[in-house]
Design an enzyme around this catalytic site. Structure first.
Site, PDB file in Angstrom:
ATOM      1  N   ASP A  11       0.855  -1.178   0.000  1.00 18.31           N
ATOM      2  CA  ASP A  11       0.000   0.000   0.000  1.00 18.31           C
ATOM      3  C   ASP A  11       0.897   1.236   0.000  1.00 18.31           C
ATOM      4  O   ASP A  11       1.838   1.329   0.811  1.00 18.31           O
ATOM      5  CB  ASP A  11      -0.915  -0.010   1.225  1.00 18.31           C
ATOM      6  N   GLU A 130     -13.696  -4.152  -0.720  1.00 10.62           N
ATOM      7  CA  GLU A 130     -13.395  -3.913   0.688  1.00 10.62           C
ATOM      8  C   GLU A 130     -14.616  -4.338   1.485  1.00 10.62           C
ATOM      9  O   GLU A 130     -15.670  -3.689   1.412  1.00 10.62           O
ATOM     10  CB  GLU A 130     -13.077  -2.431   0.916  1.00 10.62           C
TER      11      GLU A 130
END
Length: 265
Positions: A11, A130
């Protein structure tokens, strides 16, 4: 039988590799290119770059990192965050990506899934989900904006629809488990794997090789995305491969990848 894949998830915020818990409280870990090269040298099967602040700025800013990575690393690279159009996809592919992961824009405009699949091939179109377990404990809801914004969509239903629209793979992140080292949400991964005929990448929660074996044995997933466990050396790629081999899981053969540091290609 498709070999099981070990994917390093990185990330990114600006120039830094970052990591948080439940996609929040982001902390700087280091240089993403250096970490990616280390994982490549240790035999990772794929690299996943996610721009953690793309939604804030309305665009993906990983082009230069992708170009640098593609010069030195020769495994498939997926990039996600801020992908909103076929032109965005084209730009990422030109920088060296092999696949794109799309979440927010796919929910806002499901036809984008079909557009990407028809233009670049379904193997290029990875739907990023998500997921958070509903407060009632029954099922999961899909979120956007790093797990902050509700969509009202049921995760399993959305996964089915996305595949019907052309998604060739699903990146399934448990927001509840992300960065916690508590293990994958096996029920979540199993529910999505049962619902769709495409590969599902389990992400969020890995803290040990045992967690890896558990999700493989009990869910049907064909890949895992490892982040904190790798970055903080709670589990090396060698540990992961050994555990999978002992469990009888077919994995991609580990080659000694060439040392290309400093190469221009």
């Amino acid at each position: 039988m498709i070999p099981f894949r070990l994917i390093a998830r990185l990330d990114i915020k600006g120039p830094n590799l970052i990591k948080g818990i439940c996609l929040e409280g982001l902390r700087v870990v280091g240089n993403p290119g250096e970490f990616a090269l280390e994982y490549y040298r240790h035999g990772v099967d794929e690299i996943l770059y996610m721009d953690a602040v793309a939604a804030l700025y309305g665009r993906n800013s990983l082009g230069e990192l992708l170009r640098s990575t593609a010069r030195n690393i020769f495994v498939p690279i997926t990039v996600g965050g801020g992908i909103r159009s076929a032109d965005d996809v084209r730009a990422m592919l030109r920088c060296g990506a092999d696949k794109v992961a799309v979440n927010t824009a796919a929910i806002a405009n499901p036809a984008l899934i079909t557009k990407i699949a028809e233009t670049f091939g379904s193997q290029c179109m990875v739907l990023s989900i998500e997921a958070k377990r509903r407060a009632s404990g029954e099922g999961w809801e899909a979120y956007v904006e790093n797990g902050r914004e509700h969509t009202g969509l049921d995760v399993v239903d959305w996964a089915r629809k996305s595949v019907d629209l052309g998604a060739g793979e699903i990146l399934l992140t448990s927001v509840d488990r992300d960065g916690t080292y508590k293990g994958f949400d096996v029920d979540l991964v199993e529910a999505v794997c049962r619902a769709v005929p495409v590969p599902v990448i389990a992400s969020g929660g890995m803290g040990s090789p045992e967690h890896l074996v558990e999700v493989v044995r009990n869910s049907g997933t064909s890949a895992v995305a490892m982040a904190s466990a790798l970055h903080y050396r709670r589990c090396t790629l060698e540990d992961a491969r050994s555990s999978l081999a002992e469990a009888g899981v077919g994995i991609v053969p580990h080659n000694e990848w060439p040392d290309t540091a400093g190469s221009d290609g």
